[in-house]
Enzyme design. Structure first.
Site, PDB file in Angstrom:
ATOM      1  N   GLU A  42       0.835  -1.200   0.000  1.00  0.00           N
ATOM      2  CA  GLU A  42       0.000   0.000   0.000  1.00  0.00           C
ATOM      3  C   GLU A  42       0.873   1.255   0.000  1.00  0.00           C
ATOM      4  O   GLU A  42       1.870   1.327   0.719  1.00  0.00           O
ATOM      5  CB  GLU A  42      -0.895  -0.025   1.234  1.00  0.00           C
ATOM      6  CG  GLU A  42      -1.795   1.179   1.410  1.00  0.00           C
ATOM      7  CD  GLU A  42      -2.628   1.102   2.687  1.00  0.00           C
ATOM      8  OE1 GLU A  42      -3.512   1.948   2.860  1.00  0.00           O
ATOM      9  OE2 GLU A  42      -2.377   0.181   3.507  1.00  0.00           O
ATOM     10  N   LYS A 115      -9.176   2.928  -2.177  1.00  0.00           N
ATOM     11  CA  LYS A 115      -9.495   2.386  -0.860  1.00  0.00           C
ATOM     12  C   LYS A 115     -10.791   2.988  -0.326  1.00  0.00           C
ATOM     13  O   LYS A 115     -10.979   4.204  -0.307  1.00  0.00           O
ATOM     14  CB  LYS A 115      -8.329   2.682   0.092  1.00  0.00           C
ATOM     15  CG  LYS A 115      -8.399   1.999   1.451  1.00  0.00           C
ATOM     16  CD  LYS A 115      -7.121   2.286   2.247  1.00  0.00           C
ATOM     17  CE  LYS A 115      -7.080   1.576   3.588  1.00  0.00           C
ATOM     18  NZ  LYS A 115      -5.823   1.849   4.317  1.00  0.00           N
ATOM     19  N   CYS A 152      -5.676  -3.054   2.181  1.00  0.00           N
ATOM     20  CA  CYS A 152      -5.533  -3.114   3.635  1.00  0.00           C
ATOM     21  C   CYS A 152      -6.858  -3.115   4.391  1.00  0.00           C
ATOM     22  O   CYS A 152      -7.521  -4.133   4.478  1.00  0.00           O
ATOM     23  CB  CYS A 152      -4.627  -1.976   4.108  1.00  0.00           C
ATOM     24  SG  CYS A 152      -3.822  -2.321   5.710  1.00  0.00           S
TER      25      CYS A 152
END
Length: 568
Positions: A42, A115, A152
């Site tokens: 990430e 994200k 994540c």
């Protein structure tokens, strides 16, 4: 069949050119290994997390240029799919950036995913700069494999307890053959096992295999342990990359069977077991210091050697991280110092191979007292003021040495002392980094014993381990003159500071100890006193150096409380 390279790299926050070089090197290795796909962590291009660098116009321009260079690099390593984490501009209203995953091949961005779940708890503050991505799944066919992507936190909410959106479920509905998750998951005790449990449960529930690629390295207070892994729904974790090290490794994914194998098609090495707590602390601190020194441009560190256990452990860990030739020690006796403060420091440094300098502070302390008494202040320090003056003189000597020789000063306070303010602001709190500030005092003793046992010899002399803890700022002073025994204090601190963030066994033990204290008036008064000490000393912690985070709640960015408040 799909060959996937897990590029567990150690990027430096803001070093766009250096980070791009890491990407290119890993991509070349992936191509050499016959990979179809190379996966980076990430925000791998900027490092996690660039914070307010994203507000700096010069950095924004450099980021845009680095994106162009990244596209050029993917053309250089042709026909390879790159999965890269980077901030991308958000075109609409809201925050200026999105935390994005890009799939790039031959200079063309084939897929972008943004994200959705932006954490703002503990050490995280992503909503400060990022806008959440839309509630959509992103899947790309690579060869014969349908690959789905997430970032994540998006994978941590499959039970729906923390957010209204469940990106894992949305991605599962798109029916990929494989999920690729890119991560910057900081390490603390128990975190590796927590990752395995959360992602194994989600993969089993949705009957999907997954690769989890994490970054490695120390960034200020945080340390990332790597430990990237692959999961199959039934057995769970079938592969784990190295912990606390860079690792670039290629796996084979057999699409038809949903199974992973080694690059040559053979069986994967069995995942290693977890580290015991003391071994974990040791590795986390060593990597945290090593990267902090390297990234901040220091060549050597210096430690004030008191002859006590905190400075002894700090010295031993510094030597392990950097080598004895990169560590300097100074002992600064006063008239209250025991004979052992110098002798024990010398014995320790001899065993570590560290040169020890001796700089007595008694004359300096006396001269300051004489000067103040002879001035219009007409004040000669005594009592607590004299105790703290000694600590501040020592801190001044160490900072002067740091300035003169360019050494990084390591502060030596432990979590127990920092919690209750048993430290001197601008004295023993001076320094650039604290190695043991997230270790309770009882853990300091335990880690010292671990170092000795693993070395097969007394690296830390028994005289240091066995002596009663003392600041040695007054005649016959002992820590227990001001504090309850650390065996009691630490259990109370764990409940008050960490609470339900403790591991199950540790929490049960701490809560049982506190419950026993609450049964009597004296115990209740002690708990109230400790709670007040924690609250009153927030101002000291706010001005103290960063510490290497080891536990799920450490002092620093992960614990934010007001200073000017009344809540105890």
């Amino acid at each position: 069949m799909l060959n996937i390279t897990l590029a567990q790299i150690n990027p430096t926050i803001g070093d766009l050119e250096g980070n791009l070089a890491l990407h290119l090197d890993a991509a070349r290795r992936a191509r050499h290994d016959g990979a179809d796909l190379v996966v980076f962590p990430e925000l791998s291009l900027t490092g996690y997390y660039p914070c307010d660098l994203l507000d700096d116009e010069d950095f924004r321009q450099r980021l845009a240029l680095s994106m162009e260079r990244l596209l050029a690099a993917t053309r250089e390593v042709a026909s390879l799919y790159w999965v890269v984490g980077a901030p991308t501009r958000h075109p609409g209203p809201g925050k200026p950036y999105r935390n994005s995953l890009l799939v790039i091949r031959d200079g063309e961005v084939l897929l972008d995913y943004h994200k959705q779940l932006l954490p703002t708890y503990n050490v995280f503050d992503e909503r400060r700069h990022f806008e959440p991505g839309p509630d959509v799944a992103r899947v790309l066919r690579i060869g014969r494999t349908q690959v789905g992507f997430m970032i994540c936190e998006d994978g941590w909410n499959d039970e729906g307890k923390d957010y209204a959106v469940n990106p894992f479920q949305r991605l599962a509905d798109a029916a990929p053959d494989l999920i690729v998750s890119i991560n910057a998951s900081p390490s603390n005790v128990g975190k590796r096992e927590q990752r395995h449990a959360v992602f194994r449960a989600a993969c089993w529930r949705h009957r999907l295999p997954l690769v989890f690629v994490n970054q490695v390295g120390g960034h200020d207070q945080l340390v990332y342990d790597g430990a990237s892994f692959a999961i199959e729904p039934e057995p769970g974790v079938v592969f784990e990359a190295k912990r606390f090290e860079t690792d670039v490794v290629t796996l084979r994914f057999e699409t038809d069977r949903g199974l992973f194998a080694a690059r040559d098609g053979g069986p994967l090495p069995a995942p290693g077991g977890g580290l015991d707590t003391m071994a974990f602390y040791r590795k986390q601190i060593v990597l945290g210091l090593r990267d902090y020194v390297r990234r901040c441009g220091f060549d050597r560190v210096v430690v004030g050697a008191s002859g006590g256990i905190d400075s002894a452990l700090t010295l031993a860990l510094a030597v392990e991280a950097l080598g004895a030739d990169k560590v300097a020690a100074v002992t600064m006796p006063s008239r209250f110092s025991s004979v052992g403060s110098v002798a024990d420091s010398q014995a320790l440094c001899d065993r570590l191979g560290v040169a020890l300098d001796v700089c007595p502070v008694e004359d300096i302390v006396r001269q300051i007292g004489d000067t103040m008494a002879g001035s219009t202040l007409a004040l000669r320090p005594s009592g607590l003021a004299l105790e703290n003056l000694q600590a501040r003189v020592r801190g001044t000597v160490l900072m002067t040495l740091s300035n003169a020789r360019g050494h990084l000063l390591l502060t030596t306070g432990n979590k127990s002392e920092i919690a209750v303010g048993y430290c001197t602001l601008y004295g023993d709190t001076n320094g650039g980094l604290g190695l043991i500030g997230d270790l309770y005092k009882t853990e300091v003793f335990a880690l010292c014993r671990h170092l000795n046992e693993s070395a097969g010899r007394a690296v830390i002399p028994a005289a240091i381990l066995d002596k009663p803890p003392s600041a040695e700022l007054a005649p016959d002073q002992r820590d227990t003159d001001s504090l309850p025994p650390y065996e009691v204090l630490d259990e109370v601190l764990k409940v008050l500071i960490e609470g339900d963030r403790l591991g199950q066994e540790e929490r049960a033990a701490a809560e049982a100890a506190v419950a026993a204290l609450r049964e009597g008036d004296e115990g209740q008064a002690l708990i109230a006193r400790i709670k007040g000490m924690i609250a009153r000393n927030e101002y000291k912690r706010r001005q103290s150096p960063p510490i290497v985070r080891l536990r799920s709640r450490a002092f620093g960015s992960g614990r934010q409380l007001p200073i000017a408040a009344r809540h105890y």
